[in-house]
Write a protein that holds these residues in place. Structure first.
Motif, PDB file in Angstrom:
ATOM      1  N   TYR A  37      -8.647  -5.157   6.095  1.00 60.07           N
ATOM      2  CA  TYR A  37      -7.862  -4.275   5.258  1.00 60.07           C
ATOM      3  C   TYR A  37      -7.573  -3.010   6.052  1.00 60.07           C
ATOM      4  O   TYR A  37      -8.219  -2.738   7.068  1.00 60.07           O
ATOM      5  CB  TYR A  37      -8.632  -3.892   3.985  1.00 60.07           C
ATOM      6  N   GLN A  39      -6.263   1.331   5.443  1.00 59.88           N
ATOM      7  CA  GLN A  39      -5.932   2.413   4.523  1.00 59.88           C
ATOM      8  C   GLN A  39      -5.386   3.585   5.324  1.00 59.88           C
ATOM      9  O   GLN A  39      -6.089   4.149   6.171  1.00 59.88           O
ATOM     10  CB  GLN A  39      -7.146   2.841   3.712  1.00 59.88           C
ATOM     11  N   LYS A  43      -2.621   6.701   0.995  1.00 61.76           N
ATOM     12  CA  LYS A  43      -2.193   5.395   0.501  1.00 61.76           C
ATOM     13  C   LYS A  43      -3.393   4.562   0.070  1.00 61.76           C
ATOM     14  O   LYS A  43      -4.527   4.836   0.444  1.00 61.76           O
ATOM     15  CB  LYS A  43      -1.399   4.651   1.583  1.00 61.76           C
ATOM     16  N   GLN A  44      -3.100   3.526  -0.720  1.00 63.71           N
ATOM     17  CA  GLN A  44      -4.162   2.624  -1.156  1.00 63.71           C
ATOM     18  C   GLN A  44      -4.552   1.677  -0.029  1.00 63.71           C
ATOM     19  O   GLN A  44      -3.758   1.368   0.864  1.00 63.71           O
ATOM     20  CB  GLN A  44      -3.682   1.828  -2.371  1.00 63.71           C
ATOM     21  N   ARG A  45      -5.772   1.209  -0.119  1.00 62.12           N
ATOM     22  CA  ARG A  45      -6.221   0.201   0.837  1.00 62.12           C
ATOM     23  C   ARG A  45      -5.438  -1.091   0.591  1.00 62.12           C
ATOM     24  O   ARG A  45      -5.234  -1.500  -0.550  1.00 62.12           O
ATOM     25  CB  ARG A  45      -7.723  -0.047   0.662  1.00 62.12           C
ATOM     26  N   GLU A  46      -4.999  -1.724   1.677  1.00 61.68           N
ATOM     27  CA  GLU A  46      -4.207  -2.938   1.565  1.00 61.68           C
ATOM     28  C   GLU A  46      -4.748  -4.032   2.465  1.00 61.68           C
ATOM     29  O   GLU A  46      -5.300  -3.754   3.536  1.00 61.68           O
ATOM     30  CB  GLU A  46      -2.737  -2.656   1.920  1.00 61.68           C
ATOM     31  N   TRP A 109     -18.500  -4.514   3.059  1.00 61.62           N
ATOM     32  CA  TRP A 109     -17.504  -3.675   3.724  1.00 61.62           C
ATOM     33  C   TRP A 109     -18.134  -2.942   4.891  1.00 61.62           C
ATOM     34  O   TRP A 109     -19.277  -2.502   4.820  1.00 61.62           O
ATOM     35  CB  TRP A 109     -16.938  -2.634   2.767  1.00 61.62           C
TER      36      TRP A 109
END
Length: 119
Positions: A37, A39, A43-46, A109
């Motif tokens: 992922y 980030q 912005k949002q984590r993608e 994570w």
């Protein structure tokens, strides 16, 4: 508690390449999905790329053809090869491992590694 550690981030010019690697400090059982992922600030984590417990891969459209996710079974690492990097790839990249060994499923994570694409 198993720790996830990422490495390989850094500063690279547009068009350059980096290889990220992720390793676990211990054994994780019943893994069903591994992924990277990112980030960016504000912005949002993608999700960037994922790899199932088999060999099915998934990439977000913006990185298709440039990024490759793979698993090195011998080293027990999850890697992300990033080629032709663009400034919009700048972000903190996180490794994620999903396991069914607990109920509910466990999400591991890492702390993240910074990737900066700039001249």
């Amino acid at each position: 508690q198993v720790q996830i550690m990422e490495s390989g981030g850094g500063l690279v010019q547009p068009g350059g390449s980096l290889r990220l690697s992720c390793a676990a400090s211990g054994s994780i059982s019943m893994i069903y999905l591994r992924g990277w992922y990112r980030q960016a600030p504000g912005k949002q984590r993608e999700l960037v790329a994922s790899l199932t417990s088999g060999t099915i891969t998934h990439y977000r459209d913006s990185v298709k053809g440039r990024f490759t996710i793979s698993r090195d079974a011998a080293k027990n690492t999850l890697d992300l090869q990033m080629n032709n990097l663009k400034p919009e790839d700048t972000a903190v990249y996180f490794c994620n491992i999903k396991s069914l060994s607990t109920t509910p499923p466990n999400d591991y994570w890492g702390q993240g590694t910074q990737v900066t694409v700039s001249t």
